[in-house]
Design a protein around this motif. Sequence first.
Motif, PDB file in Angstrom:
ATOM      1  N   VAL A 108       0.823  -1.213   0.000  1.00 30.27           N
ATOM      2  CA  VAL A 108       0.000   0.000   0.000  1.00 30.27           C
ATOM      3  C   VAL A 108       0.859   1.266   0.000  1.00 30.27           C
ATOM      4  N   THR A 109       2.015   1.196   0.637  1.00 30.41           N
ATOM      5  CA  THR A 109       2.885   2.376   0.704  1.00 30.41           C
ATOM      6  C   THR A 109       3.867   2.415  -0.473  1.00 30.41           C
ATOM      7  N   PHE A 110       3.631   1.576  -1.483  1.00 29.76           N
ATOM      8  CA  PHE A 110       4.461   1.524  -2.688  1.00 29.76           C
ATOM      9  C   PHE A 110       5.935   1.284  -2.366  1.00 29.76           C
ATOM     10  N   GLY A 111       6.180   0.474  -1.369  1.00 31.75           N
ATOM     11  CA  GLY A 111       7.528   0.087  -1.001  1.00 31.75           C
ATOM     12  C   GLY A 111       8.205   0.977   0.014  1.00 31.75           C
ATOM     13  N   ILE A 112       7.688   2.171   0.228  1.00 31.01           N
ATOM     14  CA  ILE A 112       8.303   3.071   1.203  1.00 31.01           C
ATOM     15  C   ILE A 112       8.198   2.465   2.608  1.00 31.01           C
ATOM     16  N   GLY A 113       7.127   1.753   2.858  1.00 30.91           N
ATOM     17  CA  GLY A 113       6.922   1.123   4.159  1.00 30.91           C
ATOM     18  C   GLY A 113       7.901  -0.002   4.457  1.00 30.91           C
TER      19      GLY A 113
END
Length: 117
Positions: free
Chosen positions: A70-75
């Motif tokens: 959901v965070t496009f990998g930033i998470g």
Amino acid sequence: MNPNTIAMACHLCGLLGYLGNGFGSIVGPLIIWILKKDEFEAVDEHGKEALNFNISVVLYGAILFAFAFVTFGIGLLIVIPLGIALAVFHIICTIIAAMKANEGRMYRYPLCLRLVK
């Protein structure tokens, strides 16, 4: 066969998930529990506990994966350390539970969702 040994195997089979996609940690305890739950009361209790804990760990892992997605990998900055911590927690708790089962004592996993009654 000794019921304590079978109960210990219920817990240790939960570590099979690390050999594949993670669902082995559910399938192993499930098979032992289904086959031996009517034969030994201890195996019934330990099998349900191991199954519930491994389902919980898979769900927690899925939540971490969904968060990273959901965070496009930033998470991933959060997910990777939490995922490692979850794996270490799973391994340590499983070993403790297996040792208790071998002694004939019950162990209640922390942070375990009691889904199978």
